[in-house]
Design an enzyme around this catalytic site. Structure first.
Site, PDB file in Angstrom:
ATOM      1  N   LYS A  26       4.283   8.791   9.231  1.00 35.55           N
ATOM      2  CA  LYS A  26       3.937   7.926  10.324  1.00 35.55           C
ATOM      3  C   LYS A  26       4.840   8.483  11.698  1.00 35.55           C
ATOM      4  O   LYS A  26       4.823   9.548  12.168  1.00 35.55           O
ATOM      5  CB  LYS A  26       3.757   6.608  10.184  1.00 35.55           C
ATOM      6  CG  LYS A  26       2.627   6.245   9.520  1.00 35.55           C
ATOM      7  CD  LYS A  26       2.435   4.626   9.064  1.00 35.55           C
ATOM      8  CE  LYS A  26       1.123   4.721   8.544  1.00 35.55           C
ATOM      9  NZ  LYS A  26       1.066   3.652   7.069  1.00 35.55           N
ATOM     10  N   ASP A  31       9.257   2.694  -0.158  1.00 33.16           N
ATOM     11  CA  ASP A  31       8.157   3.287   0.818  1.00 33.16           C
ATOM     12  C   ASP A  31       8.546   2.765   2.032  1.00 33.16           C
ATOM     13  O   ASP A  31       8.110   1.858   2.388  1.00 33.16           O
ATOM     14  CB  ASP A  31       6.870   2.949  -0.020  1.00 33.16           C
ATOM     15  CG  ASP A  31       5.732   3.619   0.856  1.00 33.16           C
ATOM     16  OD1 ASP A  31       5.897   4.064   1.805  1.00 33.16           O
ATOM     17  OD2 ASP A  31       4.573   3.320   0.464  1.00 33.16           O
ATOM     18  N   TYR A  83       0.857  -1.270   0.010  1.00 29.49           N
ATOM     19  CA  TYR A  83      -0.263  -0.113   0.090  1.00 29.49           C
ATOM     20  C   TYR A  83       0.918   1.100   0.186  1.00 29.49           C
ATOM     21  O   TYR A  83       1.673   1.271   0.658  1.00 29.49           O
ATOM     22  CB  TYR A  83      -0.928  -0.047   1.367  1.00 29.49           C
ATOM     23  CG  TYR A  83      -1.629   1.248   1.359  1.00 29.49           C
ATOM     24  CD1 TYR A  83      -2.807   1.445   0.680  1.00 29.49           C
ATOM     25  CD2 TYR A  83      -1.478   2.083   2.257  1.00 29.49           C
ATOM     26  CE1 TYR A  83      -3.548   2.416   0.698  1.00 29.49           C
ATOM     27  CE2 TYR A  83      -2.547   3.350   2.566  1.00 29.49           C
ATOM     28  CZ  TYR A  83      -3.375   3.277   1.660  1.00 29.49           C
ATOM     29  OH  TYR A  83      -4.255   4.696   1.823  1.00 29.49           O
TER      30      TYR A  83
END
Ligand SMILES: *Cc1c(COP(=O)(O)O)cnc(C)c1O
Length: 425
Positions: A265, A237, A142
């Site tokens: 995050k 990523d 994702y």
């Protein structure tokens, strides 16, 4: 009617599905999500005053535990001086320098406000840098919800993907090649078919969005070699893995150097911060230096970067990741041992503060294997643990997160609860 149910009903009237991000709605496990009133360290308290041991950690950011006093103080101090200026600040330089210092492949970095923005911008930059249209992504990874990334593999080996979301026209994903994670031969074949057209390969260097799946031996090295040979940009990523699995992210553990890295995050310490960075030569392509446009009203927000700076400083304390890896290991090994005691087919894996729990006998190496796990057993485990006051991610396809505040007593309480829940499975 319970307070959580009351709030969920009210939320559903004002907010589609009652939530502002779909996984929170508990659709894949059923039931009503607890509404969280406050959090401290490893614990959440819901609107009814029920306490939970939390293994979601806001889906990654809360690596120091919730409401860390030093992080909260930094946010309060920054807020007093103004919430947003839309002009450069010294604080954002400090966060950028801290990121560069920790992740050697990042020579320059641009701050944004989410992981979605980071990956979307990094891909645009890779396309601008190479002048090529196509990208390779892997099914089950994702990278946020930009249109061209909401795509799954089509039928047939090298067909382009099909949108996984309504509202994304097939034309928007026609340049996105979707391949199987850990299938290096498929990447080689894609480069053979489109040697001049592939701008970048984007990959989670440990996949954390199809539960947790490690890269196979040689996979990341192979991606690096193929990108170098064909002049494509390799994007790691590390929105989830960066500063989660080790002090330099997964790239520090595997020894493979990407051209660009995306982060979010943890680097915001619970506030909205994302970043993309890498080789200075590539980063020079971004406006105002270069022709690739990218911008953000709240990018480098002073309150958000204050939380990030303190968080990164704390993560640099000696022994932080050894302790985190050890605590996560206590949890996973303990769960595996208790499942075995009760004859439940179960396995687990972890790295640093990231973990995977699988209702199958062995640790999966692909999305297909994750998908073949016993999701029914997972649901019963999830609800059993929630009733025991332990909050795991409400989906068999999500990874879990341990913080620095999950001490021996917290892990032991979790294992005692798991012993009772496995016994009932
Ligand atoms: C969470 C995540 C994103 C998206 O980040 P948001 O801040 O939710 O937009 C992108 N990539 C990975 C690997 C993620 O885990």
């Amino acid at each position: 009617m319970s307070r959580n149910t009351e709030l969920f009903d009210r939320a559903c009237r004002a907010i589609p599905g009652g939530v502002n991000s779909p996984v929170r709605a508990f659709r894949s496990v059923g039931g009503t999500p607890p509404f969280i009133a406050r959090a401290q360290g490893p614990y959440l308290w819901d609107a009814e005053g029920t306490r939970y041991i939390d293994y979601i950690g806001s889906w990654g950011p809360a690596i120091l535990g919730h409401a860390d006093p030093e992080v909260v103080a930094a946010v309060q101090a920054a807020a007093v001086d103004g919430l947003s200026f839309g002009a450069p600040t010294e604080a954002e330089i400090e966060l950028a320098e801290a990121i560069i210092e920790r992740i050697p492949s990042i020579e320059q970095v641009r701050l944004v406000s989410s992981g979605t923005e980071a990956t979307m911008s990094a891909i645009r930059l890779a396309r601008g840098h190479t002048g090529r249209p196509k990208i390779i992504k892997f099914e089950g990874c994702y990278h946020g919800h930009a249109d061209s990334l909401l795509v799954k593999a089509g039928s047939g080996m090298l067909t382009f993907g099909n949108p996984t979301s309504a509202g994304v026209p097939p034309e928007f994903v026609q340049h996105t090649l979707v391949l199987d994670y850990n299938d290096l031969a498929a990447v080689e074949a894609a480069f053979a078919q489109y040697p001049e057209d592939i701008a970048c390969v984007i990959v989670e260097p440990i996949a954390g969005n199809m539960n947790m799946v490690r890269p196979a031996a040689g996979f990341l090295e192979g991606l690096r070699a193929l990108c170098t040979r064909h002049g494509a940009v390799l994007i790691f990523d590390e929105v989830m893995t960066g500063l989660r699995v080790g002090p330099q992210g997964m790239q520090g553990l595997c020894g493979v150097t990407p051209d660009l890295t995306t982060l979010a995050k943890i680097i915001g310490g619970g506030m909205p911060v994302g970043a993309f960075g890498g080789r200075a030569e590539i980063m020079a392509g971004i406006a105002p230096l270069g022709a690739v446009y990218q911008a953000g009203t709240l990018s480098g927000n002073p309150v958000a970067v204050a939380a990030g700076r303190v968080t990164l400083r704390r993560l640099a304390e000696p022994g932080f990741y050894d302790a985190l890896h050890r605590q996560t290991g206590l949890l996973i090994q303990g769960l595996v041992e208790r499942a075995r005691r009760h004859g439940v087919a179960f396995s687990g894996d972890w790295q640093g503060g990231l973990f995977g729990l699988y209702f199958r006998a062995t640790v999966p190496t692909s999305l297909a294997e994750v998908s073949a796990s016993d999701t029914d057993a997972f649901k019963r485990f999830f609800h059993g643990m929630l009733a025991e006051g332990v909050h795991f991610a409400p989906s068999a396809f999500e990874a879990g997160f341990v913080s620095a505040t999950h001490d021996d007593a917290v892990i032991q309480a979790t294992l005692d609860a798991a012993d009772r829940v496995f016994a009932r499975l």
